[in-house]
Design a protein around this motif. Structure first.
Motif, PDB file in Angstrom:
ATOM      1  N   PHE A   1      62.028  -8.204 101.418  1.00 30.82           N
ATOM      2  CA  PHE A   1      63.011  -7.402 102.163  1.00 30.82           C
ATOM      3  C   PHE A   1      62.629  -7.514 103.626  1.00 30.82           C
ATOM      4  CE2 PHE A   1      64.170  -3.522 104.406  1.00 30.82           C
ATOM      5  CZ  PHE A   1      65.515  -3.384 104.084  1.00 30.82           C
TER       6      PHE A   1
ATOM      7  N   ARG B   1      66.874  -7.986  93.165  1.00 35.05           N
ATOM      8  CA  ARG B   1      66.053  -8.647  94.182  1.00 35.05           C
ATOM      9  C   ARG B   1      64.846  -7.801  94.591  1.00 35.05           C
ATOM     10  NH1 ARG B   1      68.896 -12.792  97.009  1.00 35.05           N
ATOM     11  NH2 ARG B   1      71.022 -13.073  96.190  1.00 35.05           N
TER      12      ARG B   1
ATOM     13  N   HIS C   1      68.223  -2.290  98.166  1.00 38.26           N
ATOM     14  CA  HIS C   1      67.338  -3.402  97.811  1.00 38.26           C
ATOM     15  C   HIS C   1      66.479  -3.039  96.608  1.00 38.26           C
ATOM     16  CE1 HIS C   1      64.627  -6.828  98.222  1.00 38.26           C
ATOM     17  NE2 HIS C   1      63.622  -5.968  98.150  1.00 38.26           N
TER      18      HIS C   1
ATOM     19  N   SER D   1      68.171  -3.158  93.255  1.00 35.58           N
ATOM     20  CA  SER D   1      68.803  -4.432  92.919  1.00 35.58           C
ATOM     21  C   SER D   1      67.848  -5.325  92.135  1.00 35.58           C
ATOM     22  CB  SER D   1      69.238  -5.154  94.204  1.00 35.58           C
ATOM     23  OG  SER D   1      68.118  -5.717  94.874  1.00 35.58           O
TER      24      SER D   1
ATOM     25  N   SER E   1      60.178  -2.992 101.665  1.00 33.96           N
ATOM     26  CA  SER E   1      61.087  -1.838 101.591  1.00 33.96           C
ATOM     27  C   SER E   1      60.315  -0.621 101.089  1.00 33.96           C
ATOM     28  CB  SER E   1      62.269  -2.133 100.663  1.00 33.96           C
ATOM     29  OG  SER E   1      61.809  -2.491  99.380  1.00 33.96           O
TER      30      SER E   1
ATOM     31  N   GLY F   1      65.598 -12.691  98.429  1.00 36.52           N
ATOM     32  CA  GLY F   1      65.586 -11.244  98.648  1.00 36.52           C
ATOM     33  C   GLY F   1      66.757 -10.761  99.479  1.00 36.52           C
ATOM     34  N   THR F   2      66.461  -9.793 100.355  1.00 35.01           N
ATOM     35  CA  THR F   2      67.493  -9.128 101.155  1.00 35.01           C
ATOM     36  C   THR F   2      67.109  -9.184 102.624  1.00 35.01           C
ATOM     37  OG1 THR F   2      67.936  -7.571  99.353  1.00 35.01           O
ATOM     38  CG2 THR F   2      68.730  -6.948 101.537  1.00 35.01           C
TER      39      THR F   2
END
Length: 460
Positions: free
Chosen positions: A195, A190, A185, A188, A136, A236-237
């Motif tokens: 990501f 995480r 993300h 957060s 990210s 994660g995301t």
């Protein structure tokens, strides 16, 4: 020449490892090795060679490019599993378009990308030991706005980022959805985990399931034991862009992943536990998605725990000036220029235009103005794309500023000719009034006098 299915071409270029153009005799005219999964040759080694000399493991039946040359019909997103000379197995997605004119076939544009490279990249990210920003790029501080509604959305998403609830974001193409998703993300717990972003519209439907959930060896021809994106994003995301392009059958499987946190690879019996936060986006209004059955109702409600709509640029015109200043600063650095801002007339045009391409279109407009600008003062109406002038009814005001470059002259010489042309037009329109002409050109009276003397104009 004519291209069919132009929207497919635009999409294909976004996910490309190699681009190749061949002539009607199957000789390579153009080759760009972004990440050629078939070989590692450079452009100089390839151009001019027969296509099959460069790719000897292919033939007229197995090569997508040669098939199109023979049939003169486009092939879009064709999966292909190939065994290379060195034993390497490649699982690729190929697209090819014929180049034609009224006399017939001229050649083929061929594009290819490695479906395994998407998973490989994600796998590398998941194994990375970096402490932050695995995949990210953006923070909430990167979102440029003065608009009250956008600031409210940022505040809402900052609160939502603290929890693991799923999020669904609607926004027109170019409105900046990706910035918001990256920012969620990174705000957060995480943030130090993977990501992974995947555009659902960029993957052929028959390969989506294997990409998302993974495969077992022998589950289909050429398949290997491989983790899917949901396993790789564990902790994660995962961002599912354009989720409305996902088939309904796959949406049902996605719903099961959300409900029980487990995935099963294609051809396998074992279930793997995965702990991911899912953020999805759509460029179609959510009511329209439900009314046209492009998204399952049960999935929609599970994804819409947090539900936001990013307003289009036409509804946040108070951001025009601040975005212009931001992009001008960026392009000043990129192009080594010193543009001070936008002319007041340009600002009026920008406020009048509807910006169907949103912030992305606005950024491209500013970049075009930098390229077109003849000096380094302010961006003027004649610097911005003509289609914007026409759509805002402003083109007639600047039609006397049209200028045709002379091929025999250098860029520097053409720039001088353009400057003389603009000065002549401004003087003619203002009746040789220096003050009014200088104002129209967005320069000082003294600067105009200096230019008149420099180019040998007879001073009024």
């Amino acid at each position: 020449m004519s291209f069919k299915n132009l929207h497919h071409i635009k999409r294909a270029f976004k996910e490309t490892d190699v681009i190749c153009i061949i002539d009607k005799n199957a000789r390579i005219l153009y080759y760009n090795n972004y990440n050629d999964i078939h070989n590692k040759l450079g452009t100089e080694e390839v151009v001019g060679k027969p296509f099959l000399e460069v790719y000897p493991w292919l033939d007229w039946e197995t090569s997508t490019a040669l098939k199109v040359l023979k049939t003169e019909e486009a092939v879009v997103n064709q999966p292909q599993v190939m065994q290379l000379d060195d034993g390497t197995e490649v699982n690729s997605i190929n697209t090819a378009f014929p180049l034609k004119n009224e006399e017939g076939i001229l050649g083929v544009v061929f594009l290819s990308y490695d479906i395994n490279s998407i998973v490989s990249t994600a796998e590398a990210e998941s194994k990375s030991k970096h402490e932050h920003n695995l995949g990210s790029k953006y923070q909430f501080s990167d979102i440029i706005t003065r608009n009250a509604e956008v600031m409210r959305i940022i505040a809402q998403l900052k609160r939502a980022a603290k929890y693991d609830s799923n999020i669904l974001i609607y926004g027109e193409t170019g409105s900046g959805k990706e910035l918001f998703v990256h920012s969620i993300h990174n705000a957060s717990k995480r943030a130090s985990k993977p990501f992974i972003s995947q555009n659902c519209a960029a993957i052929p439907k028959n390969l989506m399931e294997s990409l998302f959930f993974g495969t077992t060896k022998g589950s289909f021809t050429g398949s290997e034991k491989k983790k899917g994106l949901f396993e790789l994003a564990n902790g994660g995301t995962i961002f599912l862009d354009e989720i409305n392009s996902m088939p309904l059958s796959l949406q049902a499987k996605l719903l099961r992943v959300i409900e029980n946190g487990r995935v099963r690879r294609i051809g396998g019996r074992k279930e793997y536990k995965t702990n991911v936060r899912i953020i999805a986006s759509t460029n179609e209004k959510m009511d329209d998605l439900l009314n046209t059955n492009k998204i399952r109702e049960d999935l929609f409600y599970r994804m819409s725990v947090v539900n936001v709509e990013i307003p289009p640029l036409r509804d946040r015109k108070d951001d025009i000036k601040v975005l212009a200043d931001h992009f001008i600063n960026d392009f000043n650095s990129k192009f080594s220029k010193n543009i001070e801002g936008i002319d007041t007339k340009v600002e009026k045009i920008f406020l009048k235009y509807s910006w169907p391409g949103n912030v992305r279109e606005f950024k491209n407009c500013i970049e075009a103005a930098f390229i077109n600008s003849a000096d380094e003062s302010k961006i003027r109406p004649e610097d911005i794309p003509k289609y914007i002038l026409k759509k805002t009814g402003s083109a007639k005001d600047y039609k006397n500023l049209e200028f045709k470059a002379v091929n025999k002259l250098s860029l520097k010489e053409n720039t001088k000719e353009l400057e003389k042309h603009l000065i002549t037009a401004a003087l003619k329109e203002t009746g040789n009034n220096i003050s009014q002409a200088a104002e129209k050109l967005s320069i000082s009276r003294q600067s105009l006098y200096n230019k008149l003397e420099k180019y040998g104009f007879k001073l009024p």
